[in-house]
Design a protein around this motif. Structure first.
Motif, PDB file in Angstrom:
ATOM      1  N   ARG A 253       0.926  -1.236   0.095  1.00 54.31           N
ATOM      2  CA  ARG A 253       0.173  -0.057  -0.137  1.00 54.31           C
ATOM      3  C   ARG A 253       0.895   1.206   0.071  1.00 54.31           C
ATOM      4  NH1 ARG A 253      -4.437  -1.897   4.354  1.00 54.31           N
ATOM      5  NH2 ARG A 253      -5.697  -3.237   3.143  1.00 54.31           N
ATOM      6  N   GLU A 254       1.798   1.272   0.843  1.00 54.28           N
ATOM      7  CA  GLU A 254       2.970   2.321   0.720  1.00 54.28           C
ATOM      8  C   GLU A 254       3.447   2.485  -0.674  1.00 54.28           C
ATOM      9  OE1 GLU A 254       5.427   1.708   3.957  1.00 54.28           O
ATOM     10  OE2 GLU A 254       4.070   2.080   5.410  1.00 54.28           O
ATOM     11  N   THR A 255       3.831   1.305  -1.019  1.00 53.19           N
ATOM     12  CA  THR A 255       4.527   1.526  -2.450  1.00 53.19           C
ATOM     13  C   THR A 255       3.478   2.281  -3.715  1.00 53.19           C
ATOM     14  OG1 THR A 255       5.953  -0.519  -2.215  1.00 53.19           O
ATOM     15  CG2 THR A 255       5.478   0.147  -4.479  1.00 53.19           C
ATOM     16  N   VAL A 256       2.144   1.818  -3.559  1.00 53.11           N
ATOM     17  CA  VAL A 256       1.046   2.453  -4.351  1.00 53.11           C
ATOM     18  C   VAL A 256       1.161   3.721  -4.127  1.00 53.11           C
ATOM     19  CG1 VAL A 256      -1.358   2.602  -4.741  1.00 53.11           C
ATOM     20  CG2 VAL A 256      -0.074   0.285  -4.608  1.00 53.11           C
ATOM     21  N   ASP A 257       1.142   4.276  -2.649  1.00 50.45           N
ATOM     22  CA  ASP A 257       0.892   5.654  -2.092  1.00 50.45           C
ATOM     23  C   ASP A 257       2.322   6.381  -2.770  1.00 50.45           C
ATOM     24  OD1 ASP A 257      -1.355   5.396  -0.919  1.00 50.45           O
ATOM     25  OD2 ASP A 257      -0.420   5.176   1.045  1.00 50.45           O
ATOM     26  N   GLU A 258       3.651   5.680  -2.559  1.00 55.72           N
ATOM     27  CA  GLU A 258       4.712   6.298  -3.199  1.00 55.72           C
ATOM     28  C   GLU A 258       4.683   6.661  -4.617  1.00 55.72           C
ATOM     29  OE1 GLU A 258       7.618   7.464  -2.004  1.00 55.72           O
ATOM     30  OE2 GLU A 258       7.732   7.024  -0.158  1.00 55.72           O
ATOM     31  N   LEU A 259       4.220   5.808  -5.591  1.00 53.73           N
ATOM     32  CA  LEU A 259       4.022   5.904  -6.772  1.00 53.73           C
ATOM     33  C   LEU A 259       2.899   6.951  -7.238  1.00 53.73           C
ATOM     34  CD1 LEU A 259       3.903   2.002  -8.101  1.00 53.73           C
ATOM     35  CD2 LEU A 259       5.735   3.845  -8.485  1.00 53.73           C
ATOM     36  N   ARG A 260       1.790   6.919  -6.740  1.00 53.59           N
ATOM     37  CA  ARG A 260       0.905   8.204  -6.643  1.00 53.59           C
ATOM     38  C   ARG A 260       1.424   9.432  -6.302  1.00 53.59           C
ATOM     39  NH1 ARG A 260      -2.641   6.470  -3.421  1.00 53.59           N
ATOM     40  NH2 ARG A 260      -3.911   5.152  -4.718  1.00 53.59           N
ATOM     41  N   THR A 261       2.315   9.621  -5.492  1.00 53.39           N
ATOM     42  CA  THR A 261       2.897  10.716  -5.191  1.00 53.39           C
ATOM     43  C   THR A 261       3.951  11.265  -6.012  1.00 53.39           C
ATOM     44  OG1 THR A 261       2.839  10.484  -2.542  1.00 53.39           O
ATOM     45  CG2 THR A 261       4.453  11.885  -3.383  1.00 53.39           C
ATOM     46  N   LEU A 262       4.579  10.162  -6.573  1.00 58.11           N
ATOM     47  CA  LEU A 262       5.482  10.446  -7.719  1.00 58.11           C
ATOM     48  C   LEU A 262       5.028  11.045  -8.999  1.00 58.11           C
ATOM     49  CD1 LEU A 262       8.677  10.483  -9.026  1.00 58.11           C
ATOM     50  CD2 LEU A 262       8.010   7.898  -9.387  1.00 58.11           C
ATOM     51  N   VAL A 263       4.027  10.396  -9.643  1.00 52.26           N
ATOM     52  CA  VAL A 263       3.245  10.617 -10.528  1.00 52.26           C
ATOM     53  C   VAL A 263       2.705  12.261 -10.321  1.00 52.26           C
ATOM     54  CG1 VAL A 263       1.272  10.341 -12.146  1.00 52.26           C
ATOM     55  CG2 VAL A 263       2.737   8.328 -11.245  1.00 52.26           C
ATOM     56  N   HIS A 264       2.226  12.424  -9.213  1.00 54.63           N
ATOM     57  CA  HIS A 264       1.533  13.734  -9.058  1.00 54.63           C
ATOM     58  C   HIS A 264       2.648  14.657  -9.081  1.00 54.63           C
ATOM     59  CE1 HIS A 264      -1.428  16.598  -7.194  1.00 54.63           C
ATOM     60  NE2 HIS A 264      -0.659  16.987  -6.485  1.00 54.63           N
ATOM     61  N   THR A 265       3.654  14.739  -8.162  1.00 53.59           N
ATOM     62  CA  THR A 265       4.725  15.508  -8.361  1.00 53.59           C
ATOM     63  C   THR A 265       5.264  15.821  -9.780  1.00 53.59           C
ATOM     64  OG1 THR A 265       5.516  14.578  -6.159  1.00 53.59           O
ATOM     65  CG2 THR A 265       6.918  15.801  -7.215  1.00 53.59           C
ATOM     66  N   LEU A 266       5.620  14.605 -10.603  1.00 52.98           N
ATOM     67  CA  LEU A 266       5.969  14.846 -11.849  1.00 52.98           C
ATOM     68  C   LEU A 266       5.054  15.711 -12.640  1.00 52.98           C
ATOM     69  CD1 LEU A 266       7.496  11.492 -12.761  1.00 52.98           C
ATOM     70  CD2 LEU A 266       8.782  13.360 -12.130  1.00 52.98           C
ATOM     71  N   ARG A 267       3.692  15.726 -12.350  1.00 56.87           N
ATOM     72  CA  ARG A 267       2.815  16.277 -13.271  1.00 56.87           C
ATOM     73  C   ARG A 267       2.667  17.803 -12.618  1.00 56.87           C
ATOM     74  NH1 ARG A 267      -2.275  12.241 -13.596  1.00 56.87           N
ATOM     75  NH2 ARG A 267      -1.581  10.572 -15.239  1.00 56.87           N
ATOM     76  N   ASP A 268       3.008  18.099 -11.263  1.00 58.15           N
ATOM     77  CA  ASP A 268       3.082  19.311 -10.572  1.00 58.15           C
ATOM     78  C   ASP A 268       3.998  20.228 -11.179  1.00 58.15           C
ATOM     79  OD1 ASP A 268       2.371  21.393  -9.360  1.00 58.15           O
ATOM     80  OD2 ASP A 268       3.085  20.721  -7.342  1.00 58.15           O
ATOM     81  N   THR A 269       3.696  21.099 -12.460  1.00 56.65           N
ATOM     82  CA  THR A 269       4.803  21.673 -13.074  1.00 56.65           C
ATOM     83  C   THR A 269       5.061  22.920 -12.487  1.00 56.65           C
ATOM     84  OG1 THR A 269       3.149  22.776 -14.571  1.00 56.65           O
ATOM     85  CG2 THR A 269       4.189  21.012 -15.305  1.00 56.65           C
ATOM     86  N   GLU A 270       4.282  23.522 -11.641  1.00 54.96           N
ATOM     87  CA  GLU A 270       4.514  24.834 -10.781  1.00 54.96           C
ATOM     88  C   GLU A 270       5.325  24.569  -9.442  1.00 54.96           C
ATOM     89  OE1 GLU A 270       0.916  26.794 -10.773  1.00 54.96           O
ATOM     90  OE2 GLU A 270       0.671  27.006 -12.716  1.00 54.96           O
ATOM     91  N   GLY A 271       5.123  23.059  -8.939  1.00 53.87           N
ATOM     92  CA  GLY A 271       6.045  23.025  -7.898  1.00 53.87           C
ATOM     93  C   GLY A 271       5.335  23.482  -6.552  1.00 53.87           C
ATOM     94  N   GLN A 272       4.046  23.636  -6.567  1.00 54.35           N
ATOM     95  CA  GLN A 272       3.287  24.357  -5.199  1.00 54.35           C
ATOM     96  C   GLN A 272       2.512  23.130  -4.683  1.00 54.35           C
ATOM     97  OE1 GLN A 272       1.536  28.175  -6.372  1.00 54.35           O
ATOM     98  NE2 GLN A 272       3.651  28.948  -7.041  1.00 54.35           N
ATOM     99  N   THR A 273       1.943  22.184  -5.278  1.00 54.53           N
ATOM    100  CA  THR A 273       1.068  21.378  -4.858  1.00 54.53           C
ATOM    101  C   THR A 273       1.608  20.763  -3.501  1.00 54.53           C
ATOM    102  OG1 THR A 273       0.111  21.138  -6.873  1.00 54.53           O
ATOM    103  CG2 THR A 273      -0.490  19.629  -5.439  1.00 54.53           C
ATOM    104  N   ALA A 274       2.978  20.374  -3.459  1.00 53.07           N
ATOM    105  CA  ALA A 274       3.476  19.671  -2.584  1.00 53.07           C
ATOM    106  C   ALA A 274       3.499  20.277  -1.125  1.00 53.07           C
ATOM    107  CB  ALA A 274       4.972  19.084  -3.068  1.00 53.07           C
TER     108      ALA A 274
END
Length: 440
Positions: A253-274
């Motif tokens: 489950r943590e792996t899936v969360d990490e992948l979701r976080t990674l995909v979200h971070t890569l899509r976040d071009t403005e760098g403010q969502t994190a």
């Protein structure tokens, strides 16, 4: 300057012939008007004068390909026709001006352009002197003063005429040179932009690979260890197998969360969502930081590792990228210790807050000094070194003299971080026992 004029630019064009026709027709019309009024004495029939008007303009078609030769031919025809009384003095001079101008504007060899125009001007002024000498012998009713004034006017007009052709020709060459340099600079910028775009794509690929390695590989390694433990204890110790399977479920489950976080971070071009997710406390999004270390340590302890955590000095605020880098260094080091040193190895994690930098140490007590070198590709250490190096820090990783493995990273504080240093911070860090030194 290197050759800057292409063969296509030198090729005669239709508008060059239009120019010849315009100059020839204009000169012929002026010749007819001069002949009708008797203002200019022609020594040849009118048709010969009109033919000379076109002949003097024809060489201008090739003025870009052979500028010096065209200038000499046009000037020779003009001066010869003047002496023969077959050339009107008005429009035909425009052809001479364009010929001299073209030497400065189109002659690639600048030394040749200078010498050619200099000799041409000398020859033309010599012809003027010769014409003045002929007029001197036929003064008629002109006084000496009138003759001197007329000759001076002729010389001054020619100086302005040929001087203007010289100056404007050089200026056209300079403008063309500037345009060429701007075009080359624009092409270089475009080439570098394409190169930077390709490099950005490569760097993004490296970033994705590093994030996958640092984040997901940590959980996958734990899943592999607990899956092997569950298989071995499935029949003899079902409770232990059930515990291992529970840990595997949590890790996946943590792996899936990490992948979701990674995909979200890569899509976040403005760098403010994190940062926004961290503020709102959303655990499924945002990059991990020092606040996530307790959970990381707890996961490692549930996997069977013995971990001692120690913080020296007074903690100070760090930037999100520094926290992420520290987290990844500790995460990668714990994964390597569990994978290569064994679950029974004792691991020590130390954070030292110094005056100028933060020091992170992760060491284990593996049985042999080469335990970590026996397996693996070393990509994890390369990734850690790249992370720390990008922030101006240093990273050492290698075997300890007493056995085991040590990873030590030093990160300088950024200017927007805390600047004040509480009393005793450096003393506390210095007084603490240092681990065995490692060779990078």
């Amino acid at each position: 300057m290197a050759e800057q004029i292409t063969a296509e630019e030198r090729r005669p064009r239709a508008r060059d012939w239009y120019l010849v026709v315009a100059l020839g027709a204009g000169s012929a019309i002026f010749a007819a008007l001069y002949d009708a009024t008797g203002f200019w004495p022609f020594k040849v029939p009118l048709w010969v004068s009109c033919l000379a008007s076109f002949v003097v303009a024809v060489p201008l078609v090739w003025r870009r390909r052979f500028p010096s030769w065209v200038a000499w031919v046009v000037s020779t025809i003009y001066v010869g026709a003047q002496f023969l009384g077959a050339m009107e003095p008005g429009v035909a001079q425009i052809a001479v001006f364009l010929a001299v101008y073209s030497v400065g504007a189109w002659q690639s060899d600048r030394r040749r352009a200078f010498v050619s125009r200099l000799l041409l001007c000398i020859a033309i002024f010599a012809s003027l002197i010769a014409a003045a000498a002929v007029q001197w012998s036929n003064l008629g009713q002109l006084t000496v003063l009138q003759y001197a004034a007329a000759s001076s006017i002729s010389f001054l007009i020619n100086i302005v005429f040929f001087g203007g052709a010289w100056v404007f020709g050089n200026r056209a060459w300079s403008q063309r040179r500037l345009m060429t340099e701007l075009r080359e600079a624009n092409e270089e910028v475009s080439r570098q932009s394409r190169q930077l775009a390709d490099q950005a794509i490569d760097l993004e690929r490296v970033r994705i690979a590093r994030e996958l390695h640092d984040g997901v590989a940590h959980h996958i390694a734990g899943v592999g260890i607990h899956a092997a433990a569950a298989r071995r204890s499935l029949e003899k110790n079902p409770e232990k197998a059930r515990e291992s399977l529970s840990i595997i479920e949590s890790s996946t489950r943590e792996t899936v969360d990490e992948l979701r976080t990674l995909v979200h971070t890569l899509r976040d071009t403005e760098g403010q969502t994190a940062s926004a997710n961290r503020t709102t406390g959303n655990p499924g999004l945002g990059n991990p930081g020092l606040g996530d270390l307790p959970e990381l340590i707890a996961d490692a302890r549930r996997a069977g590792q013995t971990i001692d955590v120690e913080t020296l000095g007074t903690p100070r605020p760090l930037t999100p990228i520094m926290e992420l880098s520290v987290f990844r260094v500790i995460q990668e080091s714990l994964t390597n210790s569990r994978r290569y040193a064994g679950a029974d190895a004792e691991v020590s994690v130390r954070l030292r807050y110094g005056v100028r930098d933060l020091e992170v140490e992760v060491s284990d007590s593996a049985a042999g000094p080469t335990a970590h070198q026996s397996v693996g590709t070393g990509l994890g250490i390369v990734g850690m070194r790249e992370r720390i190096g990008a922030l101006g820090g240093t990273l050492e990783a290698g075997p300890k003299s007493r056995g085991g493995w040590l990873v030590r990273a030093r990160l300088p504080y950024t200017r927007n971080g805390a600047t004040g240093t509480p009393a005793g911070t450096e003393a506390t860090a210095s007084a603490s026992p240092a681990p065995d030194s490692a060779k990078a």
